[in-house]
Design an enzyme around this catalytic site. Structure first.
Site, short mmCIF file in Angstrom:
data_model
loop_
_atom_site.label_atom_id
_atom_site.label_comp_id
_atom_site.label_asym_id
_atom_site.label_seq_id
_atom_site.Cartn_x
_atom_site.Cartn_y
_atom_site.Cartn_z
N GLU A 1 -34.30 -27.02 24.73
CA GLU A 1 -34.36 -25.75 25.46
C GLU A 1 -34.62 -24.62 24.49
O GLU A 1 -34.85 -24.86 23.31
CB GLU A 1 -33.06 -25.53 26.25
CG GLU A 1 -31.82 -25.43 25.37
CD GLU A 1 -30.53 -25.19 26.16
OE1 GLU A 1 -30.59 -24.65 27.28
OE2 GLU A 1 -29.47 -25.55 25.63
N LYS B 1 -21.27 -23.51 29.27
CA LYS B 1 -21.70 -22.15 28.90
C LYS B 1 -20.57 -21.51 28.10
O LYS B 1 -19.80 -20.68 28.60
CB LYS B 1 -22.09 -21.33 30.14
CG LYS B 1 -23.01 -20.17 29.78
CD LYS B 1 -23.75 -19.67 31.00
CE LYS B 1 -24.47 -18.36 30.76
NZ LYS B 1 -25.57 -18.38 29.81
N LEU C 1 -28.27 -26.35 28.66
CA LEU C 1 -27.55 -25.64 29.72
C LEU C 1 -28.39 -25.77 30.98
O LEU C 1 -29.60 -25.51 30.96
CB LEU C 1 -27.39 -24.16 29.35
CG LEU C 1 -26.61 -23.38 30.40
CD1 LEU C 1 -25.12 -23.68 30.30
CD2 LEU C 1 -26.85 -21.89 30.27
N ARG D 1 -21.01 -22.93 38.27
CA ARG D 1 -21.19 -23.33 36.88
C ARG D 1 -20.02 -22.83 36.02
O ARG D 1 -19.56 -23.54 35.12
CB ARG D 1 -22.52 -22.80 36.33
CG ARG D 1 -22.83 -23.32 34.94
CD ARG D 1 -24.22 -22.97 34.48
NE ARG D 1 -24.41 -21.55 34.31
CZ ARG D 1 -25.57 -20.98 33.99
NH1 ARG D 1 -26.65 -21.72 33.84
NH2 ARG D 1 -25.68 -19.67 33.84
N HIS E 1 -4.67 -23.92 16.69
CA HIS E 1 -5.73 -24.67 17.38
C HIS E 1 -5.26 -25.25 18.71
O HIS E 1 -6.02 -25.35 19.65
CB HIS E 1 -6.26 -25.79 16.48
CG HIS E 1 -7.15 -25.30 15.38
ND1 HIS E 1 -6.75 -24.37 14.46
CD2 HIS E 1 -8.44 -25.59 15.08
CE1 HIS E 1 -7.73 -24.11 13.62
NE2 HIS E 1 -8.79 -24.84 13.98
N TYR F 1 -18.61 -18.08 29.73
CA TYR F 1 -19.16 -16.84 30.27
C TYR F 1 -20.28 -17.12 31.26
O TYR F 1 -20.76 -18.26 31.37
CB TYR F 1 -19.66 -15.93 29.13
CG TYR F 1 -20.98 -16.37 28.52
CD1 TYR F 1 -21.06 -17.48 27.69
CD2 TYR F 1 -22.16 -15.67 28.80
CE1 TYR F 1 -22.28 -17.87 27.14
CE2 TYR F 1 -23.38 -16.07 28.25
CZ TYR F 1 -23.42 -17.16 27.42
OH TYR F 1 -24.63 -17.56 26.90
N ARG G 1 -2.18 -17.44 16.72
CA ARG G 1 -3.30 -18.31 16.35
C ARG G 1 -2.84 -19.72 16.00
O ARG G 1 -2.02 -19.92 15.11
CB ARG G 1 -4.06 -17.72 15.16
CG ARG G 1 -5.34 -18.47 14.86
CD ARG G 1 -6.12 -17.87 13.70
NE ARG G 1 -7.37 -18.59 13.54
CZ ARG G 1 -7.47 -19.77 12.95
NH1 ARG G 1 -6.40 -20.35 12.45
NH2 ARG G 1 -8.65 -20.38 12.87
C1 LIG Z 1 -28.92 -21.89 25.85
C2 LIG Z 1 -29.36 -21.37 27.18
N1 LIG Z 1 -30.16 -22.14 27.95
C3 LIG Z 1 -30.60 -21.71 29.14
C4 LIG Z 1 -30.26 -20.46 29.63
C5 LIG Z 1 -30.78 -20.01 30.96
O1 LIG Z 1 -29.75 -20.05 31.93
P1 LIG Z 1 -29.80 -19.15 33.22
O2 LIG Z 1 -31.08 -19.44 33.92
O3 LIG Z 1 -28.62 -19.61 34.02
O4 LIG Z 1 -29.70 -17.73 32.79
C6 LIG Z 1 -29.42 -19.63 28.88
C7 LIG Z 1 -29.04 -18.32 29.39
O5 LIG Z 1 -28.28 -17.59 28.83
C8 LIG Z 1 -28.95 -20.10 27.63
O6 LIG Z 1 -28.14 -19.35 26.86
#
Ligand SMILES: Cc1ncc(COP(=O)(O)O)c(C=O)c1O
Length: 285
Positions: free
Chosen positions: A178, A146, A202, A51, A101, A32, A99
């Site tokens: 993070e 993501k 991320l 991304r 895997h 997403y 369903r």
């Molecule tokens: C785990 C995580 N890290 C960092 C971010 C920040 O990413 P962005 O600046 O692209 O929104 C997000 C945003 O949803 C996130 O879920």
């Protein structure tokens, strides 16, 4: 806000239902993006779509739309829903199949869903700062994707909320990675430190805009990991995300970070961030 994008087409929201055998629903098998809209215009769309395609490649999923096609339909969605300030949530799942895997056959197409949400910039929070709690990072080792699998993030975030905090700051063996839905950076002796963009975080688009802001304000930065101990002793700390832009951290584990409300470096970076938004989307009110 009654329109959504469903499989590449604009459709009324209440006419759509999700198949119980959608792999996103059953396995979290999908990806997403959340993209910010200011003044009815997409902010950093190119970075988000890059991304998204990179995430798709990492999970071996084919995106059945060209990048330009995707942008055109998102712009139509903004127009149809008359969205001025808010976000677009878009997700792609590996499709609908009995369903199992194993990946479905190549005849099964990824399902695209996108919708809009109205939201203003969180100006009060961006000025005052948010409180955070340090929580162990128990997620998998592909945090650069993501992915729809957010259970580790959800549990950490709830732990922070239960402690009266706004965000969970994650660490692996004492090294900060993070936030549960944000990237985190600190300022030490005038230099910004943030975790390198590897498989443990991320690579946030707002993190990139923030690093650009460091360049434009001649603020030195290092993409270098820091420890929980350094975090607690930092001069300033802040989180970045699409919806929070650059938001200061006021307290961590109930301990004040730097001088509350001063946020010298943060304010400079916030101004440069705003200038970047205005350059792409026009003046903010
Ligand atoms: C785990 C995580 N890290 C960092 C971010 C920040 O990413 P962005 O600046 O692209 O929104 C997000 C945003 O949803 C996130 O879920």
């Amino acid at each position: 806000m009654s329109y959504i994008v469903f499989n590449g087409e604009l459709t009324k929201r209440d006419t759509i239902s999700i198949d119980i055998e959608d792999r996103g629903y059953q396995f979290g098998d999908g990806i997403y993006e959340v993209v910010r809209v200011y003044n009815g215009r997409l902010f950093t769309w190119e970075e988000h779509v890059e991304r998204l395609y990179a995430s798709a490649e990492k999970i071996r999923m084919t995106v059945p739309y060209a990048k330009e096609e995707m942008k055109a339909v998102m712009e139509k969605l903004i127009e149809k829903n008359q969205l001025t300030d808010g976000t677009i949530y878009l997700q792609l799942t590996r499709g609908i199949a009995p369903r199992n895997h194993a990946f479905p056959g190549s005849d099964v197409q990824a399902v695209l869903v996108a919708y809009t949400r109205v939201s203003d910039r969180p100006v009060a929070l961006m000025e005052k700062g948010a409180d955070a709690l340090v929580v162990e990072d128990k997620r998998w080792l592909h945090c650069d994707i993501k992915s729809l699998n957010l259970l580790g993030n959800v549990l950490a975030h709830q732990e922070a909320l239960d402690a009266g905090c706004y965000e969970a700051i994650l660490h692996r063996d004492g090294v900060v990675t993070e936030g549960s839905h944000t990237n985190i950076s600190i300022v030490m002796n005038g230099t910004v430190y943030t975790h390198p963009a590897n498989n443990l975080i991320l690579n946030g688009i707002s993190r990139k805009v923030m690093l650009k802001a460091c360049d434009s304000t001649a603020t030195s930065y290092k993409e270098e990991a820091f420890t929980v101990e350094q975090l607690l002793k930092a001069d300033e700390a802040f989180i970045t995300s699409t919806t929070l832009e650059i938001t200061p951290i006021r307290r961590i584990n109930n301990q004040p970070i730097g001088i509350e409300g001063e946020y010298k470096v943060i304010k400079k970076l916030q101004e440069a961030f705003t200038a970047d938004i205005e350059a792409e989307c026009g003046p903010l009110h």
